[in-house]
Design a protein around this motif. Structure first.
Motif, PDB file in Angstrom:
ATOM      1  N   ILE A  14       0.739  -1.114  -0.118  1.00  0.00           N
ATOM      2  CA  ILE A  14       0.361   0.043   0.060  1.00  0.00           C
ATOM      3  C   ILE A  14       0.850   1.314   0.073  1.00  0.00           C
ATOM      4  CG2 ILE A  14      -1.777   1.470   1.327  1.00  0.00           C
ATOM      5  CD1 ILE A  14      -2.743  -1.371   2.500  1.00  0.00           C
ATOM      6  N   SER A  15       0.945   2.034  -1.248  1.00  0.00           N
ATOM      7  CA  SER A  15       1.503   3.151  -1.320  1.00  0.00           C
ATOM      8  C   SER A  15       0.647   4.346  -0.969  1.00  0.00           C
ATOM      9  CB  SER A  15       2.247   3.231  -2.460  1.00  0.00           C
ATOM     10  OG  SER A  15       2.977   2.106  -2.974  1.00  0.00           O
ATOM     11  N   LEU A  16       1.150   5.489  -0.395  1.00  0.00           N
ATOM     12  CA  LEU A  16       0.401   6.663  -0.180  1.00  0.00           C
ATOM     13  C   LEU A  16       1.135   7.858  -0.530  1.00  0.00           C
ATOM     14  CD1 LEU A  16       0.179   7.348   3.523  1.00  0.00           C
ATOM     15  CD2 LEU A  16       0.214   4.688   2.925  1.00  0.00           C
ATOM     16  N   CYS A  17       0.209   9.001  -0.658  1.00  0.00           N
ATOM     17  CA  CYS A  17       0.731  10.146  -1.025  1.00  0.00           C
ATOM     18  C   CYS A  17       0.017  11.192   0.002  1.00  0.00           C
ATOM     19  CB  CYS A  17       0.814  10.580  -2.254  1.00  0.00           C
ATOM     20  SG  CYS A  17       1.613  12.137  -2.868  1.00  0.00           S
ATOM     21  N   GLY A  18       0.611  11.484   0.871  1.00  0.00           N
ATOM     22  CA  GLY A  18      -0.048  12.388   1.942  1.00  0.00           C
ATOM     23  C   GLY A  18       0.356  12.375   3.396  1.00  0.00           C
ATOM     24  N   GLU A  19      -0.323  12.710   3.994  1.00  0.00           N
ATOM     25  CA  GLU A  19       0.149  12.836   5.728  1.00  0.00           C
ATOM     26  C   GLU A  19      -0.789  11.664   6.239  1.00  0.00           C
ATOM     27  OE1 GLU A  19      -0.644  16.692   7.077  1.00  0.00           O
ATOM     28  OE2 GLU A  19       1.146  17.435   6.313  1.00  0.00           O
ATOM     29  N   ILE A  20      -0.374  10.886   7.314  1.00  0.00           N
ATOM     30  CA  ILE A  20      -1.136  10.062   8.254  1.00  0.00           C
ATOM     31  C   ILE A  20      -1.674  10.698   9.485  1.00  0.00           C
ATOM     32  CG2 ILE A  20      -1.186   7.716   9.409  1.00  0.00           C
ATOM     33  CD1 ILE A  20       1.014   6.939   7.148  1.00  0.00           C
ATOM     34  N   ASP A  21      -2.657  10.964   9.521  1.00  0.00           N
ATOM     35  CA  ASP A  21      -3.321  11.528  10.788  1.00  0.00           C
ATOM     36  C   ASP A  21      -4.826  11.007  11.348  1.00  0.00           C
ATOM     37  OD1 ASP A  21      -5.098  12.926   9.161  1.00  0.00           O
ATOM     38  OD2 ASP A  21      -3.957  14.645   8.946  1.00  0.00           O
ATOM     39  N   PHE A  22      -5.216  11.704  11.993  1.00  0.00           N
ATOM     40  CA  PHE A  22      -6.696  11.163  12.389  1.00  0.00           C
ATOM     41  C   PHE A  22      -7.754  11.055  11.133  1.00  0.00           C
ATOM     42  CE2 PHE A  22     -10.826  12.382  13.925  1.00  0.00           C
ATOM     43  CZ  PHE A  22     -11.371  11.278  14.855  1.00  0.00           C
ATOM     44  N   HIS A  23      -7.536  11.903  10.432  1.00  0.00           N
ATOM     45  CA  HIS A  23      -8.602  12.311   9.335  1.00  0.00           C
ATOM     46  C   HIS A  23      -8.081  11.075   8.038  1.00  0.00           C
ATOM     47  CE1 HIS A  23     -10.583  15.550  11.037  1.00  0.00           C
ATOM     48  NE2 HIS A  23      -9.173  16.233  11.222  1.00  0.00           N
ATOM     49  N   THR A  24      -7.093  10.765   7.949  1.00  0.00           N
ATOM     50  CA  THR A  24      -6.569   9.736   6.913  1.00  0.00           C
ATOM     51  C   THR A  24      -6.643   8.396   7.274  1.00  0.00           C
ATOM     52  OG1 THR A  24      -4.341  10.136   7.270  1.00  0.00           O
ATOM     53  CG2 THR A  24      -5.374  11.675   5.500  1.00  0.00           C
ATOM     54  N   LEU A  25      -6.607   8.161   8.681  1.00  0.00           N
ATOM     55  CA  LEU A  25      -6.468   6.808   9.139  1.00  0.00           C
ATOM     56  C   LEU A  25      -7.963   5.828   8.740  1.00  0.00           C
ATOM     57  CD1 LEU A  25      -5.021   4.635  10.941  1.00  0.00           C
ATOM     58  CD2 LEU A  25      -6.380   5.603  13.098  1.00  0.00           C
ATOM     59  N   PRO A  26      -9.053   6.471   8.734  1.00  0.00           N
ATOM     60  CA  PRO A  26     -10.172   5.468   8.075  1.00  0.00           C
ATOM     61  C   PRO A  26     -10.029   4.907   6.703  1.00  0.00           C
ATOM     62  CG  PRO A  26     -11.142   7.201   9.673  1.00  0.00           C
ATOM     63  CD  PRO A  26      -9.562   7.551   9.316  1.00  0.00           C
ATOM     64  N   PRO A  27      -9.490   5.708   5.560  1.00  0.00           N
ATOM     65  CA  PRO A  27      -9.297   5.226   4.483  1.00  0.00           C
ATOM     66  C   PRO A  27      -8.264   4.360   4.315  1.00  0.00           C
ATOM     67  CG  PRO A  27      -8.986   7.518   4.465  1.00  0.00           C
ATOM     68  CD  PRO A  27      -9.314   7.193   5.960  1.00  0.00           C
ATOM     69  N   LEU A  28      -7.214   4.481   5.215  1.00  0.00           N
ATOM     70  CA  LEU A  28      -5.864   3.549   5.237  1.00  0.00           C
ATOM     71  C   LEU A  28      -6.435   2.301   5.826  1.00  0.00           C
ATOM     72  CD1 LEU A  28      -3.225   6.151   6.184  1.00  0.00           C
ATOM     73  CD2 LEU A  28      -3.428   4.866   3.766  1.00  0.00           C
ATOM     74  N   ARG A  29      -7.377   2.123   6.695  1.00  0.00           N
ATOM     75  CA  ARG A  29      -7.757   0.990   7.388  1.00  0.00           C
ATOM     76  C   ARG A  29      -8.665   0.396   6.307  1.00  0.00           C
ATOM     77  NH1 ARG A  29      -5.051  -0.857  11.616  1.00  0.00           N
ATOM     78  NH2 ARG A  29      -5.201   0.596  13.468  1.00  0.00           N
TER      79      ARG A  29
END
Length: 115
Positions: A14-29
């Protein structure tokens, strides 16, 4: 945030472009939950992730409650996410086991060079 998932048999990246924070955790999960059940090895490619807060620690060290258990590793760590991981490992090395997460990096290489 852009999330790209590639799978090959029992391996997924899984490659991502952007920050990992409270708001981006759900789509990563959700990206992890969408993996096929035969995937046993998950690699997080953080090459394009310049910032990670405590949500990143949850993502990398807290297994999902659905699906099979997977061995997670990380590649492409940048300075700030690496610093957070090192700090977490200093505070609680049992919970934040970097040898598991970064198996190809000798422990001595996890520390920045002294200036």
């Amino acid at each position: 945030m852009n999330i790209t998932t590639t799978t090959d048999g029992t391996f997924a990246r899984i490659s991502l472009c952007g920050e990992i924070d409270f708001h981006t955790l759900p789509p990563l999960r959700a990206a992890v939950d969408a993996l096929p059940p035969q995937v046993t090895d998950l690699q997080w490619d953080l090459t394009h992730t310049s910032f990670m807060d405590v949500a990143g620690l949850h993502l990398l060290f807290t297994p999902t409650t659905t699906g099979p258990e997977r061995r997670a590793t990380v590649t492409g760590l940048r300075a700030q996410p690496l610093s957070l991981l090192l700090l977490a490992a200093d505070v609680n090395p049992t919970v934040f086991d970097l040898c598991r997460l970064l198996p190809d990096v000798p422990p001595a290489d996890l520390r920045p060079a002294a200036s």
